[in-house]
Design a protein around this motif. Structure first.
Motif, PDB file in Angstrom:
ATOM      1  N   VAL A  52     -36.239  27.926  43.751  1.00  0.00           N
ATOM      2  CA  VAL A  52     -35.764  26.442  44.415  1.00  0.00           C
ATOM      3  C   VAL A  52     -36.190  25.478  42.998  1.00  0.00           C
ATOM      4  O   VAL A  52     -35.378  25.012  42.672  1.00  0.00           O
ATOM      5  N   GLY A  53     -37.299  25.634  42.122  1.00  0.00           N
ATOM      6  CA  GLY A  53     -36.701  25.641  40.838  1.00  0.00           C
ATOM      7  C   GLY A  53     -35.545  25.600  39.665  1.00  0.00           C
ATOM      8  O   GLY A  53     -35.174  24.349  39.588  1.00  0.00           O
ATOM      9  N   LYS A  54     -35.099  26.323  39.745  1.00  0.00           N
ATOM     10  CA  LYS A  54     -33.863  26.845  39.006  1.00  0.00           C
ATOM     11  C   LYS A  54     -32.400  26.132  39.951  1.00  0.00           C
ATOM     12  O   LYS A  54     -31.680  25.741  39.187  1.00  0.00           O
ATOM     13  N   LEU A  55     -32.079  26.656  41.111  1.00  0.00           N
ATOM     14  CA  LEU A  55     -31.422  25.623  42.167  1.00  0.00           C
ATOM     15  C   LEU A  55     -31.286  24.788  41.256  1.00  0.00           C
ATOM     16  O   LEU A  55     -30.349  23.603  41.686  1.00  0.00           O
ATOM     17  N   THR A  56     -32.766  23.783  41.973  1.00  0.00           N
ATOM     18  CA  THR A  56     -32.341  22.181  41.137  1.00  0.00           C
ATOM     19  C   THR A  56     -31.867  22.263  39.903  1.00  0.00           C
ATOM     20  O   THR A  56     -31.834  21.216  39.744  1.00  0.00           O
ATOM     21  N   ASP A  76     -23.899  37.388  38.552  1.00  0.00           N
ATOM     22  CA  ASP A  76     -25.054  37.116  39.203  1.00  0.00           C
ATOM     23  C   ASP A  76     -24.898  35.348  39.484  1.00  0.00           C
ATOM     24  O   ASP A  76     -24.330  34.511  39.436  1.00  0.00           O
ATOM     25  N   TYR A  77     -25.637  35.321  40.683  1.00  0.00           N
ATOM     26  CA  TYR A  77     -25.645  33.490  41.558  1.00  0.00           C
ATOM     27  C   TYR A  77     -25.535  32.517  40.441  1.00  0.00           C
ATOM     28  O   TYR A  77     -24.574  31.957  40.440  1.00  0.00           O
ATOM     29  N   PHE A  78     -26.241  32.733  39.266  1.00  0.00           N
ATOM     30  CA  PHE A  78     -26.475  31.764  38.550  1.00  0.00           C
ATOM     31  C   PHE A  78     -25.318  31.712  37.532  1.00  0.00           C
ATOM     32  O   PHE A  78     -24.750  30.268  37.034  1.00  0.00           O
ATOM     33  N   GLU A  79     -25.156  32.828  37.082  1.00  0.00           N
ATOM     34  CA  GLU A  79     -23.931  32.798  35.982  1.00  0.00           C
ATOM     35  C   GLU A  79     -23.256  32.849  36.522  1.00  0.00           C
ATOM     36  O   GLU A  79     -22.218  32.171  35.570  1.00  0.00           O
ATOM     37  N   MET A 115     -22.119  30.590  39.035  1.00  0.00           N
ATOM     38  CA  MET A 115     -22.114  29.156  39.064  1.00  0.00           C
ATOM     39  C   MET A 115     -21.545  28.674  38.014  1.00  0.00           C
ATOM     40  O   MET A 115     -20.788  26.946  37.850  1.00  0.00           O
ATOM     41  N   ARG A 116     -22.189  28.908  37.118  1.00  0.00           N
ATOM     42  CA  ARG A 116     -22.304  28.167  35.383  1.00  0.00           C
ATOM     43  C   ARG A 116     -20.487  27.653  35.626  1.00  0.00           C
ATOM     44  O   ARG A 116     -19.652  27.366  34.101  1.00  0.00           O
ATOM     45  N   SER A 117     -19.963  29.612  35.503  1.00  0.00           N
ATOM     46  CA  SER A 117     -18.805  29.553  34.904  1.00  0.00           C
ATOM     47  C   SER A 117     -18.054  28.928  36.306  1.00  0.00           C
ATOM     48  O   SER A 117     -16.940  28.384  35.596  1.00  0.00           O
ATOM     49  N   ASN A 118     -18.178  28.875  37.044  1.00  0.00           N
ATOM     50  CA  ASN A 118     -17.533  28.039  38.057  1.00  0.00           C
ATOM     51  C   ASN A 118     -17.507  25.883  37.357  1.00  0.00           C
ATOM     52  O   ASN A 118     -16.570  25.569  37.675  1.00  0.00           O
TER      53      ASN A 118
END
Length: 338
Positions: free
Chosen positions: A208-212, A319-322, A324-327
């Motif tokens: 949750v901290g990373k998603l925030t 993964d999800y975070f990579e 999303m950051r590309s997006n």
């Protein structure tokens, strides 16, 4: 008929029977779990699999029903996968996204069944997008009666409506909503495996901290842009658009495989000119033909905006975070972020 557009009545009826609580107690013999003593978790597709892996850590063994490269909306369940569901300790899915999964889950009799659609608020008409050509109300089959978990940590009070016929299920593309779902999944794993509750709680808090933090990156990165409008093949980014004050224009609505009308293509060309749109986005798991056709006719560029329904070697991240950051990076470039 493309299965993503209309859920069969039998599948919907079976799914609704499970929908009320986020964690449903069903009849059936509890499974023995993974052979090594870990919790056996079956996830319907990548965003659910990612949550299970991040929160479960080494305490769980996660299997996904949707293999990499398979368009999740069109998934057909095999007899082997049906048996896998019945042997799971926990099943994690998003009701309304995959009709075949809904039906199989309804029949599996798994003690711990988590419907992610009950862990956050779903919008009935695709927030941040436009309801063109029946784009939104037909897909998901979410119902008001589905209910929403009081334990999920709702905090927005955004008054989203829940239409009788459908809702936009692409909630994982909004980091804040994905964080709400993560909290519900964490609670479910704690309940299924109370002996390791502290581990699940710790992992949930970290995720949750990373998603925030990701939410903050998007807010800051998209705060000042030359235009607020983007065009995409797959109208999957309504929640993301609403969260960050953008305007999504979907070529083909929620179904990237449907063909837009000539009138719609003309409308998008006019919209692009009026709103100073520079880019037409396409995705990795669907054809880019329509996006490239529109871009060529309107003199626009093309780029990838990944709805993160699966990770393949063509994905712009591991993964999800990579991804999303590309997006975010691609949106910043297309929108003229300052």
């Amino acid at each position: 008929m493309n299965v993503r557009r209309l859920i069969p009545t039998a599948a919907l009826a079976g799914a609704l029977a499970l929908a009320a609580p986020a964690l449903t107690a069903c009849s059936g013999t509890p499974s023995a779990g993974a052979a090594d003593g870990r919790l056996a978790v079956t996830a319907s597709f990548y965003p659910m699999q990612f949550l299970a892996e991040q929160i479960g850590g080494d305490r769980v063994q996660v299997a996904s029903l949707t293999k990499p490269g398979v368009e999740p909306h069109d998934l057909e369940i095999t007899p082997k996968q049906t048996a896998q569901l019945g042997e799971s300790d926990v099943v994690l899915y998003l009701k309304g996204l995959q009709p075949a999964v809904d039906e199989a889950v309804a029949q599996a009799g798994v003690k711990n069944t988590v419907d992610a659609a009950t862990l956050t608020k779903l919008d009935a008409h695709g927030p941040g997008g436009h309801d063109h050509e029946g784009a939104h109300g037909e897909e998901a089959g979410h119902s008001e009666e589905a209910g929403h978990s009081e334990e999920a940590g709702h905090s927005e009070g955004d008054g989203h409506s829940h239409g009788e016929a459908g809702g936009d299920p692409h909630v994982w593309l909004d980091p804040s909503k994905y964080a709400e779902i993560a909290k519900g999944v964490g609670a479910a794993l704690e309940k299924a495996d109370p002996g390791h509750a502290a581990d699940y709680r710790k992992n949930t808090d970290e995720l949750v901290g990373k998603l925030t933090a990701l939410d903050t990156e998007f807010k800051d990165g998209l705060k000042n842009t030359a235009t607020r409008t983007f065009i995409t093949t797959h109208a999957a980014f309504g929640y993301l658009a609403e969260r960050y004050g953008l305007d999504q224009e979907g070529i083909s609505g929620v179904d990237p495989e449907s063909e837009p009308s000539p009138a719609r293509m003309k409308e998008l060309q006019e919209r692009a000119k009026k709103e100073n749109v520079t880019t037409v986005f396409f995705e990795t798991l669907a054809s880019d033909k329509t996006a490239k056709s529109l871009a060529a006719d309107a003199g626009l560029k093309t780029d990838v905006l990944d709805p993160l329904e699966g990770i393949t070697d063509k994905s712009q991240g591991a993964d999800y975070f990579e991804v999303m950051r590309s997006n975010l990076k691609n949106l910043q470039k297309a929108l003229g972020a300052k």
